[in-house]
Scaffold this active site. Structure first.
Site, PDB file in Angstrom:
ATOM      1  CD  GLN A 280      -1.141   0.109   3.728  1.00  0.00           C
ATOM      2  OE1 GLN A 280      -1.541  -0.972   4.139  1.00  0.00           O
ATOM      3  NE2 GLN A 280      -1.481   1.267   4.286  1.00  0.00           N
ATOM      4  CB  CYS A 286      -4.703  -0.980   5.527  1.00  0.00           C
ATOM      5  SG  CYS A 286      -5.563   0.002   6.790  1.00  0.00           S
ATOM      6  CG  HIS A 437      -3.075  -2.292   9.590  1.00  0.00           C
ATOM      7  ND1 HIS A 437      -3.062  -1.593   8.408  1.00  0.00           N
ATOM      8  CD2 HIS A 437      -2.241  -3.355   9.399  1.00  0.00           C
ATOM      9  CE1 HIS A 437      -2.246  -2.196   7.549  1.00  0.00           C
ATOM     10  NE2 HIS A 437      -1.746  -3.269   8.127  1.00  0.00           N
TER      11      HIS A 437
END
Length: 703
Positions: A280, A286, A437
């Protein structure tokens, strides 16, 4: 090799050329493709005594002239802030834009986080601070950072004269969601008095050789005890706008016998349905990699190709304001929700919308060759924590799943060779989300009690991009969801005889779903030319509040803006009147800005948004839709503003009723609001108070 190659090169082309060169023109830099451009003459600033700064942004462009032409429509916007600039050709297609100022740290923050700029933490960066040390007091640095990208600020001891780091850095997340930035706090202790220098770098610890493309140098005349270089206007994600699971859909997770029938270990990589690890980069995307990654596996598991789908499509084309500053699980855009400017639903190929690690743009309709056949969270909400057994059942049944985890500096530093068991949940103290995340779980191992976690930081991190993480560590598994894909069945035509039946009356209407907007986007589609969120719970001026609850629709508020809310409804003969509460605030003359109601794309009601029609508070507006009784229609409430002075139209409590509201439509004259009209209503100005006029929108900050 990374599956998403040349991220930095693409970021140069997309982020630095478009954003950097836009800023170049906005700063008023002139010149030709020569080695140096003339320095801009800017207004004499009010300087902070002895304070100065210099920011260098390196980027690539095909030509200076071409970049200037590309951004020629922009007008200077930062000159008034006292910022001077100079453009330098570094050779080949490489350029450096140098900006300088002397008005203090706040000026630096406004420039670094201007919407026109390529993000300050959009890649490797260097920060140098020079200041005299007159005492041994600590200096605290507050720096914009994003742990979920693998990047962090680090002190360079060999280039920091007279200072040493005290303790470990701390990170404070600024919003709930996946991929959101945080403020990293570092404390530096002076070693002795005299001239001091601090050198910091923003990079991934596992990719230490990345070339810095951003260079900031600050010089102070006196010792500072705090230097704040965080974003002054951080984006806040509306967690209600996230994906909601398929209510009422049978959930096979609960129907599989727990334990017993499940293997002691499982790794879907061995089945050949897990793509290579993606990267990424420095973008907090993410959430898009987790969403896309498990769809790629679902397609392969169902017999389709192991294809490369586009994460950039979700970043650039979502309608929720999600970006490199974070987002939520986005399966809905692969299942039942249209993206911005799209004509079909589903995933886009990487070849059609390649990853740039920037917010990018979405100006065209793409091909959507794959569409999900189903998906679901394995617990009711994205921010709930399922049991280990439920997560394993989902992986066993559907293949790799996407989920959340709380990332801290220990997670970043993982190099493999062991099972990660450091609980960093305190890094994510959100009231709803306890993670920051989004990752993918591809399997498990009961003997050692760990998940096989697939990250999106490239193969240089962890165990070739993977981690073995102990069960129940750092909230891993929160918000787990699965997806399914099936090869579309060929079209089948069945011809039936036509039967006519005489109904005494049309079927009852379905009514308006979520007419008070308290459930966010549920039931509604919203659109804004400039990408503003429409259904919001904060307004400007502060005297404007929702008619009921906390949320309302905010239309207009920008120049050359078309914005609307839209819903598919059935109009019944028993309730054919559209009734809603509205608040008009404008400084414009009549004839420029308008409010409208459209049915199936046709205008059925239109009125001026102008000073003469300012309502001074909430009033009802009604439209007779009896001509559409018995029909399912697309209902749209819309505003259009002109190129100069703009207007605001606030809408709340939309409903279909049996009769028009007593106050009726507002055309031409602002209503008189007496005590009986305003009693019990929130957000209505007192009698005689000056109506609020035009205001500038400040919603989610564009990147």
């Amino acid at each position: 090799m990374n599956a998403k190659p040349n991220i930095q090169m693409r970021k140069f082309l997309y982020g630095f050329v478009l954003a950097g060169m836009m800023l170049f023109l906005c700063l008023g830099v002139s010149g030709s493709p020569a080695a140096h451009a003339q320095e801009v003459e800017t207004p004499e600033p009010t300087s902070a005594a002895g304070f100065s700064w210099e920011y260098q942004l390196d980027f690539s462009a095909s030509s200076l002239l071409g970049a200037k032409q590309q951004a020629s429509s922009l007008t200077p916007s930062l000159n008034s802030q006292g910022v001077a600039s100079e453009l330098q050709a570094l050779g080949g297609s490489n350029y450096r834009l140098t900006m300088t100022g002397n008005q203090g740290v706040e000026q630096v923050r406004q420039v670094l986080f201007s919407p026109l700029m390529a993000g300050f933490i959009g890649g490797a960066a260097e920060l140098e601070v020079n200041m005299p040390v007159g005492s041994l007091l600590d200096t605290t640095f507050k720096l914009e950072s994003n742990l979920t990208t693998g990047y962090r600020w680090e002190v360079v001891p060999s280039e920091s004269a007279g200072f040493a780091q005290a303790g470990e850095p701390t990170f404070t997340t600024q919003s709930s969601g996946y991929g959101v930035p945080s403020v990293q706090t570092l404390v530096l202790q002076p070693k002795n008095v005299g001239d001091g220098k601090v050198k910091l770098v923003y990079r991934r610890p596992f990719e230490p050789n990345e070339t810095a493309t951003r260079h900031l140098r600050i010089t102070l005349a006196a010792q500072a005890t705090e230097i704040d270089l965080s974003d002054p206007n951080p984006m806040v994600i509306d967690t209600r706008a996230g994906s909601s699971d398929l209510a009422g859909t049978p959930n096979p997770i609960d129907e599989i016998p727990l334990k017993g029938e499940l293997p002691a270990s499982l790794d879907w990589r061995s089945a050949g349905i897990v793509p290579t690890v993606r990267n990424q980069g420095s973008c907090g995307s993410c959430w898009s990699f987790g969403t896309v990654g498990i769809m790629e596996s679902a397609v392969a598991k169902a017999g389709g190709p192991l294809t490369d789908l586009s994460e950039q499509f979700l970043v650039s084309c979502n309608m929720d304001g999600w970006s490199c500053d974070g987002g939520l699980t986005a399966h809905k855009y692969h299942y039942d929700t249209l993206g911005q400017n799209q004509t079909a639903i589903g995933a886009v190929l990487e070849a059609d919308k390649s990853y740039t690690a920037t917010n990018g743009s979405c100006t065209e309709a793409y091909n959507h060759p794959y569409q999900l056949s189903g998906w679901q969270f394995i617990v009711p909400n994205e921010w709930d924590m399922p049991t280990v057994d439920k997560i394993k059942n989902a992986i066993y049944t559907y293949g790799p799943v996407t989920a959340g985890v709380c990332v801290g500096d220990a997670f970043q530093a993982y190099t493999g060779g062991s099972i990660f068991s450091t609980n960093e949940s305190e890094q994510c103290p959100g009231s709803y989300f306890h993670v920051n995340h989004q990752i993918i779980l591809v399997g498990w191992n009961d003997a050692d009690g760990y998940w096989i976690l697939r990250n999106s930081w490239g193969p240089s991190w962890g165990e070739s991009g993977y981690m073995r993480i102990a069960y129940n560590t750092s909230h891993v598994g929160e918000g787990t969801s699965w997806v399914t894909w099936a090869e579309p069945a060929p079209a089948t035509y069945i011809y039936l005889p036509l039967v006519l039946r005489d109904f005494a009356s049309p079927p009852p209407g379905d009514g308006i779903v979520n007419g008070d907007f308290e459930s966010g986007l549920t039931g509604w589609t919203e659109y804004s030319t400039h990408g503003w969120p429409i259904i919001v719970n904060s307004f400007s001026p502060n005297s404007v509040t929702a008619h009921s609850g906390s949320y309302a629709a905010w239309l207009g508020g920008s120049n050359d803006e078309i914005s609307y809310i839209q819903q598919q409804v059935t109009i019944s003969s028993g309730a054919p009147y559209l009734v809603y509460w509205q608040w008009i605030g404008s400084d414009d003359v009549c004839g420029s800005d308008i409010g409208e109601v459209l049915v199936n794309g046709s205008v059925v009601d239109v009125y001026n948004l102008c000073t003469e029609n300012n309502t001074g508070g909430w009033v009802t507006h009604s439209v007779d839709l009896s001509a559409y009784a018995g029909q399912s229609v697309t209902l749209q409430i819309r505003s259009e503003t002109g190129p100069s002075i703009y207007s605001n139209l606030f809408v709340d409590d939309v409903s279909l009723q049996a009769s028009a509201a007593a106050s009726g439509p507002i055309h031409g004259v602002a209503p008189s609001l007496d005590a009986s009209t305003t009693q019990g209503k929130t957000g209505i100005l007192a009698q005689g108070e000056k109506p609020q006029g035009v205001v500038e929108k400040r919603r989610i900050k564009p990147r």
